[in-house]
Design an enzyme around this catalytic site. Structure first.
Site, PDB file in Angstrom:
ATOM      1  N   PRO A  95       0.823  -1.212   0.000  1.00 34.25           N
ATOM      2  CA  PRO A  95       0.000   0.000   0.000  1.00 34.25           C
ATOM      3  C   PRO A  95       0.855   1.259   0.000  1.00 34.25           C
ATOM      4  O   PRO A  95       1.805   1.380   0.767  1.00 34.25           O
ATOM      5  CB  PRO A  95      -0.801  -0.140   1.296  1.00 34.25           C
ATOM      6  CG  PRO A  95      -0.948  -1.603   1.471  1.00 34.25           C
ATOM      7  CD  PRO A  95       0.352  -2.189   0.992  1.00 34.25           C
ATOM      8  N   CYS A  96       0.483   2.186  -0.878  1.00 30.71           N
ATOM      9  CA  CYS A  96       1.371   3.306  -1.179  1.00 30.71           C
ATOM     10  C   CYS A  96       0.977   4.618  -0.514  1.00 30.71           C
ATOM     11  O   CYS A  96       1.619   5.631  -0.739  1.00 30.71           O
ATOM     12  CB  CYS A  96       1.416   3.521  -2.689  1.00 30.71           C
ATOM     13  SG  CYS A  96      -0.206   3.955  -3.387  1.00 30.71           S
ATOM     14  N   GLN A  97      -0.074   4.638   0.318  1.00 28.51           N
ATOM     15  CA  GLN A  97      -0.552   5.912   0.826  1.00 28.51           C
ATOM     16  C   GLN A  97       0.508   6.681   1.603  1.00 28.51           C
ATOM     17  O   GLN A  97       0.524   7.903   1.618  1.00 28.51           O
ATOM     18  CB  GLN A  97      -1.781   5.703   1.715  1.00 28.51           C
ATOM     19  CG  GLN A  97      -3.014   5.258   0.945  1.00 28.51           C
ATOM     20  CD  GLN A  97      -3.112   3.745   0.844  1.00 28.51           C
ATOM     21  OE1 GLN A  97      -2.123   3.043   0.963  1.00 28.51           O
ATOM     22  NE2 GLN A  97      -4.309   3.247   0.612  1.00 28.51           N
TER      23      GLN A  97
END
Length: 443
Positions: A95-97
């Site tokens: 996940p890149c948030q």
């Protein structure tokens, strides 16, 4: 001539399966996939794990259900260890948030820790290849103190990407990092992503750059798909057959909610090369996920106002936002003559190029290069507190790796594996010749 062995892969943080789909289309074999969202996992299961076109060779001991990488490592450590040497490739986009330039880029974001779980799995399986996909911000310098930032500083690393690369090098991998524009691989979307393609060190010569090889293979890849190497696919070339104007509206049947409409789909008689590619395998059946939003009359007028003053393909400027009376920064009207901007998880970020409405899930999927036979599952949208917890269809599409990019990576790794196999055969012949020569001279 050596026979190319299919790469057996597992997909971690798999989402709805964009990267897996690309690898399967490239001829590789899926073993298992890890995704924590039940909604995204159901789409993955329906299409790829137990699909009509593709099926994973799923282990009997692993439930076909949503789980986290932490669940996998905690509940099945012995079974995972037994797979060492049987998995050729691990792919995954954690996940890149925490890294996204659209967010706060917080180095202490707990979602960044998921990358470390990925690395733990790499240590257990030790595959030949790795492919990590993330947002461009993955390689940007972190600011601030504490948490991961402090560890980065102590390790002499300026970005999380460099930190991860150092960890992989310590695990005996060559790391080939860099940015790619998905539009260069036939995706009708300007989506810049950070790739890390990695190869386990061995007795064969080190490649100069697998990422450069990916770019060099681009022309041949596009040609094999019937696409032009010197031309980015435009939004109109991608979704013109899904336009509403002049079409018959019928009740939507695949969302489980009454009152929504969709356009009756009639396959185009003269499809664009990209539409022909997306329709492959669909025969004359209509793609799912074509539900139209129920816009109020005033909403449509508002969208028309935006379309009349904006610069297509660009987010509204400050002056344009003042003219239409909005503080929302991300609103963009598609430019029909160019690829789309990055598709996000928010349905109202992008407006159609000629119709006063947001895009359907299927139109977003086309802009991500999902073929029409790929059927998204579950609810279309969610809201409120559930937005952070659920992964409905729009979110599944926005989070996905474009399948065409995944397929290009799959073909690259197949070619590289063929090179390694050829080198091994040549090395074996050379060793045998040296052995016979030594035997002959010693007589």
């Amino acid at each position: 001539m050596t026979t190319l062995k299919k790469l057996k892969f597992c997909d971690v943080f798999a989402g709805c399966g964009g990267l897996s789909l690309g690898l399967l289309e490239a001829g590789h074999e899926g073993i298992f996939a890890i995704e924590k969202s039940p909604l995204a996992f159901e789409t993955l299961r329906f299409n790829l794990i137990e699909g009509a076109t593709h099926q994973f060779a799923w282990p009997d001991w692993l439930p076909k259900q949503a789980m986290t990488c932490e669940d996998l490592l905690s509940n099945y450590p012995e079974k995972i260890s037994e797979l060492k040497g049987q998995i050729d490739l691990i792919v995954g986009g954690p996940p890149c948030q925490g890294f996204s330039t659209a967010g706060r880029r917080d180095p202490a974001d707990p979602r960044n820790k998921m990358t470390e779980q990925y690395l733990s799995l790499v240590g257990l399986l030790q595959p030949r290849f790795l492919a990590i996909e993330n947002v461009a911000g993955f390689n940007m310098r972190f600011e601030g103190t504490g948490g991961v930032a402090e560890e980065l500083a102590s390790a002499g690393k300026t970005s999380y990407a460099k930190f991860v690369a150092g960890k992989l090098e310590a695990l005996d991998y060559h790391v080939y990092p860099g940015l790619v524009n998905c539009a260069d691989f036939g995706v009708p979307q300007t989506r810049h992503r950070y790739l890390m393609i990695c190869e386990k060190k061995g007795s064969f010569p080190k490649h100069s750059s697998l990422l450069q090889m990916l770019h060099e293979n681009r022309h041949a890849f596009l040609s094999s798909k019937g696409l032009q190497a010197g031309h980015h696919v435009t939004t109109r070339e991608a979704i013109s057959d899904l336009e509403v104007e002049g079409k018959r509206l019928i009740p939507n049947q695949d969302s489980g909610i009454s009152g929504f409409l969709e356009v009756e789909y009639i396959p185009p008689t003269a499809p664009t090369p990209f539409q022909k590619l997306m329709r492959k395998g669909s025969k004359n059946s209509a793609p799912n996920s074509r539900r139209l939003a129920r816009h109020k009359v005033e909403t449509k007028e508002y969208f028309k106002h935006i379309q009349s003053i904006c610069r297509p393909g660009y987010s509204l400027s400050e002056s344009e936002r003042q003219l239409v009376g909005t503080k929302k920064h991300a609103t963009t009207v598609l430019d029909r003559t160019r690829p789309a901007p990055t598709i996000t998880t928010l349905p109202d970020d992008i407006l159609h190029y000629s119709e006063p409405r947001i895009l359907t899930v299927r139109e977003n999927a086309r802009l991500q290069s999902f073929p029409d036979w790929f059927a998204f599952q579950g609810k279309y949208t969610t809201g409120g507190k559930q937005r952070k917890l659920e992964c409905p269809r729009y979110t599944q599409v926005g989070n996905a790796v474009p399948p065409l990019v995944g397929e290009a990576i799959g073909e690259l790794l197949a070619e590289r594996m063929s090179e390694i196999q050829s080198y091994s055969v040549l090395q074996e012949v050379a060793d045998q010749n040296n052995y016979y020569l030594e035997e002959a001279t010693s007589m």
